[in-house]
Design a protein around this motif. Structure first.
Motif, PDB file in Angstrom:
ATOM      1  N   ASP A 274       0.747  -1.335   0.007  1.00 22.61           N
ATOM      2  CA  ASP A 274      -0.008  -0.214  -0.128  1.00 22.61           C
ATOM      3  C   ASP A 274       0.811   1.308  -0.149  1.00 22.61           C
ATOM      4  O   ASP A 274       0.351   2.121  -0.697  1.00 22.61           O
ATOM      5  N   ALA A 275       1.876   1.149   0.638  1.00 23.09           N
ATOM      6  CA  ALA A 275       2.910   2.381   0.622  1.00 23.09           C
ATOM      7  C   ALA A 275       3.563   2.579  -0.677  1.00 23.09           C
ATOM      8  O   ALA A 275       3.785   3.492  -1.085  1.00 23.09           O
ATOM      9  N   VAL A 276       3.929   1.539  -1.162  1.00 22.16           N
ATOM     10  CA  VAL A 276       4.451   1.503  -2.404  1.00 22.16           C
ATOM     11  C   VAL A 276       3.503   2.165  -3.578  1.00 22.16           C
ATOM     12  O   VAL A 276       3.851   3.183  -4.351  1.00 22.16           O
ATOM     13  N   THR A 277       2.346   1.691  -3.775  1.00 21.90           N
ATOM     14  CA  THR A 277       1.561   2.167  -4.632  1.00 21.90           C
ATOM     15  C   THR A 277       0.968   3.665  -4.267  1.00 21.90           C
ATOM     16  O   THR A 277       0.773   4.454  -5.151  1.00 21.90           O
ATOM     17  N   THR A 278       0.756   3.768  -3.011  1.00 22.41           N
ATOM     18  CA  THR A 278       0.565   5.369  -2.832  1.00 22.41           C
ATOM     19  C   THR A 278       1.403   6.325  -3.158  1.00 22.41           C
ATOM     20  O   THR A 278       1.196   7.469  -3.847  1.00 22.41           O
ATOM     21  N   ALA A 279       2.650   5.936  -2.810  1.00 16.97           N
ATOM     22  CA  ALA A 279       3.709   6.801  -3.145  1.00 16.97           C
ATOM     23  C   ALA A 279       4.010   7.150  -4.473  1.00 16.97           C
ATOM     24  O   ALA A 279       4.086   8.146  -5.250  1.00 16.97           O
ATOM     25  N   LEU A 280       3.869   5.794  -5.196  1.00 16.76           N
ATOM     26  CA  LEU A 280       3.935   6.010  -6.796  1.00 16.76           C
ATOM     27  C   LEU A 280       2.824   6.745  -7.497  1.00 16.76           C
ATOM     28  O   LEU A 280       3.102   7.514  -8.603  1.00 16.76           O
ATOM     29  N   THR A 281       1.583   6.513  -6.859  1.00 12.12           N
ATOM     30  CA  THR A 281       0.585   7.226  -7.738  1.00 12.12           C
ATOM     31  C   THR A 281       0.911   8.767  -7.596  1.00 12.12           C
ATOM     32  O   THR A 281       0.252   9.359  -8.633  1.00 12.12           O
ATOM     33  N   VAL A 282       1.312   9.413  -6.630  1.00 12.52           N
ATOM     34  CA  VAL A 282       1.754  10.679  -6.463  1.00 12.52           C
ATOM     35  C   VAL A 282       2.523  11.197  -7.347  1.00 12.52           C
ATOM     36  O   VAL A 282       2.338  12.113  -7.991  1.00 12.52           O
ATOM     37  N   LEU A 283       3.716  10.313  -7.578  1.00 16.99           N
ATOM     38  CA  LEU A 283       4.515  10.646  -8.551  1.00 16.99           C
ATOM     39  C   LEU A 283       4.111  10.709 -10.087  1.00 16.99           C
ATOM     40  O   LEU A 283       4.369  11.464 -10.772  1.00 16.99           O
ATOM     41  N   GLU A 284       3.335   9.528 -10.236  1.00 19.82           N
ATOM     42  CA  GLU A 284       2.709   9.442 -11.578  1.00 19.82           C
ATOM     43  C   GLU A 284       1.817  10.589 -11.854  1.00 19.82           C
ATOM     44  O   GLU A 284       1.445  10.846 -12.953  1.00 19.82           O
ATOM     45  N   ASP A 285       1.095  11.106 -11.029  1.00 15.99           N
ATOM     46  CA  ASP A 285       0.149  12.085 -11.322  1.00 15.99           C
ATOM     47  C   ASP A 285       1.011  13.656 -11.411  1.00 15.99           C
ATOM     48  O   ASP A 285       0.122  14.475 -11.446  1.00 15.99           O
ATOM     49  N   ASP A 286       2.150  13.417 -11.333  1.00 12.67           N
ATOM     50  CA  ASP A 286       3.142  14.837 -11.270  1.00 12.67           C
ATOM     51  C   ASP A 286       3.736  14.806 -12.564  1.00 12.67           C
ATOM     52  O   ASP A 286       4.462  14.082 -12.863  1.00 12.67           O
ATOM     53  N   ALA A 287       3.428  15.957 -13.310  1.00 13.73           N
ATOM     54  CA  ALA A 287       4.042  16.208 -14.717  1.00 13.73           C
ATOM     55  C   ALA A 287       5.658  16.396 -14.693  1.00 13.73           C
ATOM     56  O   ALA A 287       6.398  16.392 -15.860  1.00 13.73           O
ATOM     57  N   ASP A 288       5.997  16.588 -13.647  1.00 14.45           N
ATOM     58  CA  ASP A 288       7.689  16.614 -13.556  1.00 14.45           C
ATOM     59  C   ASP A 288       8.511  15.389 -13.450  1.00 14.45           C
ATOM     60  O   ASP A 288       9.551  15.288 -13.390  1.00 14.45           O
ATOM     61  N   PHE A 289       7.548  14.140 -13.461  1.00 12.41           N
ATOM     62  CA  PHE A 289       8.417  12.988 -13.327  1.00 12.41           C
ATOM     63  C   PHE A 289       7.836  12.301 -14.519  1.00 12.41           C
ATOM     64  O   PHE A 289       6.696  12.040 -15.165  1.00 12.41           O
ATOM     65  N   ASN A 290       8.869  11.478 -15.192  1.00 10.74           N
ATOM     66  CA  ASN A 290       8.450  10.594 -16.539  1.00 10.74           C
ATOM     67  C   ASN A 290       7.976   9.230 -16.052  1.00 10.74           C
ATOM     68  O   ASN A 290       8.596   8.304 -15.952  1.00 10.74           O
ATOM     69  N   ALA A 291       6.932   9.474 -15.713  1.00 13.75           N
ATOM     70  CA  ALA A 291       5.764   8.236 -15.364  1.00 13.75           C
ATOM     71  C   ALA A 291       4.485   8.934 -15.316  1.00 13.75           C
ATOM     72  O   ALA A 291       4.087  10.117 -14.998  1.00 13.75           O
ATOM     73  N   GLY A 292       3.283   8.185 -15.870  1.00 19.15           N
ATOM     74  CA  GLY A 292       2.231   8.832 -15.996  1.00 19.15           C
ATOM     75  C   GLY A 292       1.869   9.808 -16.686  1.00 19.15           C
ATOM     76  O   GLY A 292       2.079  10.157 -17.703  1.00 19.15           O
ATOM     77  N   LYS A 293       1.377  10.953 -15.765  1.00 22.55           N
ATOM     78  CA  LYS A 293       1.132  12.142 -16.315  1.00 22.55           C
ATOM     79  C   LYS A 293       2.344  12.903 -17.107  1.00 22.55           C
ATOM     80  O   LYS A 293       2.069  13.437 -18.240  1.00 22.55           O
ATOM     81  N   GLY A 294       3.550  12.619 -16.484  1.00 24.91           N
ATOM     82  CA  GLY A 294       4.725  13.383 -17.120  1.00 24.91           C
ATOM     83  C   GLY A 294       5.372  12.349 -18.131  1.00 24.91           C
ATOM     84  O   GLY A 294       6.618  12.678 -18.317  1.00 24.91           O
ATOM     85  N   SER A 295       4.881  11.361 -18.585  1.00 23.81           N
ATOM     86  CA  SER A 295       5.437  10.410 -19.585  1.00 23.81           C
ATOM     87  C   SER A 295       6.178  11.078 -20.891  1.00 23.81           C
ATOM     88  O   SER A 295       5.317  11.928 -21.442  1.00 23.81           O
ATOM     89  N   VAL A 296       7.189  10.689 -21.295  1.00 21.40           N
ATOM     90  CA  VAL A 296       7.895  11.018 -22.493  1.00 21.40           C
ATOM     91  C   VAL A 296       7.120  10.531 -23.472  1.00 21.40           C
ATOM     92  O   VAL A 296       6.349   9.618 -23.489  1.00 21.40           O
ATOM     93  N   PHE A 297       7.406  11.215 -24.866  1.00 23.00           N
ATOM     94  CA  PHE A 297       6.528  10.717 -26.225  1.00 23.00           C
ATOM     95  C   PHE A 297       7.617   9.719 -26.911  1.00 23.00           C
ATOM     96  O   PHE A 297       8.772   9.826 -27.210  1.00 23.00           O
ATOM     97  N   THR A 298       7.087   8.743 -27.586  1.00 29.62           N
ATOM     98  CA  THR A 298       7.705   7.713 -28.515  1.00 29.62           C
ATOM     99  C   THR A 298       8.100   8.498 -29.709  1.00 29.62           C
ATOM    100  O   THR A 298       7.659   9.612 -29.994  1.00 29.62           O
ATOM    101  N   HIS A 299       8.840   7.879 -30.476  1.00 34.35           N
ATOM    102  CA  HIS A 299       8.984   8.302 -32.207  1.00 34.35           C
ATOM    103  C   HIS A 299       7.901   8.638 -32.925  1.00 34.35           C
ATOM    104  O   HIS A 299       7.613   9.801 -33.579  1.00 34.35           O
ATOM    105  N   ASP A 300       6.722   7.854 -32.351  1.00 38.43           N
ATOM    106  CA  ASP A 300       5.557   8.203 -32.999  1.00 38.43           C
ATOM    107  C   ASP A 300       4.538   9.197 -32.356  1.00 38.43           C
ATOM    108  O   ASP A 300       3.471   9.272 -32.861  1.00 38.43           O
TER     109      ASP A 300
END
Length: 346
Positions: free
Chosen positions: A69-95
């Motif tokens: 639960d701690a792992v998923t909670t912490a990572l969800t916060v970071l996935e929701d933040d555009a400053d990190f390359n995961a979730g909302k802040g994910s980079v774009f592929t060649h396409d």
């Protein structure tokens, strides 16, 4: 003495002594060439997001919830933040698409779940956990993973949700360099870094690890890195939990996370030495680089990296989030839990 839950049951008239584990949570937000050129506002925002991830995840541990639960909670916060390359802040592929991966593992049971190449999953780490808990599989990919997400009620979003100007401009620069057959000059646009991860130890002495990533800017052909591969970028057992961040091909080839944990659990190496041997010796000797966070069942933390910096943070017995970015900031290089308090009853 191990600080995992230990109960000495004595004969009538003798004391019962309980040693309780002090929970610990460690996170990372990626490694690489991290210079002191962020604006003060940007750096403040990054540190605040990492502190929130630590506090929200640690609240789960303090409430007696499992490390997962701690792992998923912490990572969800970071996935929701555009400053990190995961979730909302994910980079774009060649396409010009987002192509996200994530994995999670429970050290106590060795259960694991991962997803690769998903495009519309708001929080890939939650889908990875659903794969672990609600399917008979370990890894799902692409459209099948998203069909499973829909069945499980995991939030799916329109691809426009992941479109940020910063990531789009990184892709445009990379595409121009591709057309000119030039190497990627801007490391923020380059290929090897960009991940978030967490490892946690709960009050029952159980460990868990999780990793989530948007992959590499300008990647092609459905490339998959180490993050969703159990044993490469993510691994946990009863003695050790690891999440990696770096040049994924080398983490796959060395099975880096698993190797660190085998050194700890089979060879009884201290976690700081085990992690440093893999991250700062073996991977660089092959031409790779990056970092990792690692945690053992006694609450000892390792945070090796061989780049200019790594977004990293930890929280333990003091309940205070500690966040570092640059290579000259202090780490808990020998962060052991304080001796557990013993309670007795005659």
């Amino acid at each position: 003495m191990s600080h995992r839950l230990f109960v000495a049951l004595a004969s009538l008239g003798m004391a019962t002594i309980t040693y309780a584990t002090t929970p610990v949570l460690v996170i990372h937000g990626g490694s690489g060439v991290i210079k002191r050129d962020m604006t003060p506002a940007k750096e403040k925002a990054v540190r605040a997001a990492m502190s929130k991830a630590l506090l929200d995840g640690y609240a789960q541990l303090k409430a007696g919830k499992p490390a997962l639960d701690a792992v998923t909670t912490a990572l969800t916060v970071l996935e929701d933040d555009a400053d990190f390359n995961a979730g909302k802040g994910s980079v774009f592929t060649h396409d010009g698409k987002t192509d996200m991966d994530a994995a999670i593992m429970d050290g106590d049971s060795l259960r694991a779940g991962s997803v690769a190449g998903v495009h519309r999953v708001k929080n890939p780490i939650l889908l990875a956990r659903a794969v672990m808990e609600h399917s008979s599989h370990v890894m799902l990919s692409g459209d099948g993973a998203e069909a499973f997400a829909k069945e499980q009620g995991i939030a799916l979003v329109d691809p426009s949700y992941f479109h940020t100007d910063q990531r789009w401009q990184q892709l445009q620069k990379a595409l121009k360099e591709d057309a000119a057959k030039q190497p990627h000059a801007d490391v923020a646009t380059a290929k090897h870094f960009g991940t978030v991860g967490a490892v946690a130890l709960d009050s029952e002495g159980h460990l868990a690890a999780g990793t989530s990533t948007g992959g590499m800017t300008d990647k092609r052909w459905g490339r998959i890195g180490d993050s969703p591969i159990i044993g490469a970028g993510t691994y946990a057992n009863a003695q050790c939990a690891v999440s990696g961040t770096g040049w994924g091909e080398f983490y796959i080839r060395t099975v880096a996370a698993h190797e660190i944990c085998m050194k700890v659990s089979m060879l009884n190496e201290p976690i700081q030495r085990a992690a440093a041997e893999v991250i700062n010796q073996e991977i660089p000797s092959m031409g790779g680089n990056g970092g990792a966070i690692a945690l053992d069942s006694d609450g000892n933390i390792a945070m090796p990296f061989n780049t200019d910096g790594m977004y990293r943070g930890w929280i333990g017995a003091d309940g205070v989030p500690h966040v570092a970015i640059y290579d000259d900031e202090p780490d808990p290089s020998n962060h052991a839990q304080p001796p557990a308090e013993a309670s007795s009853a005659d």
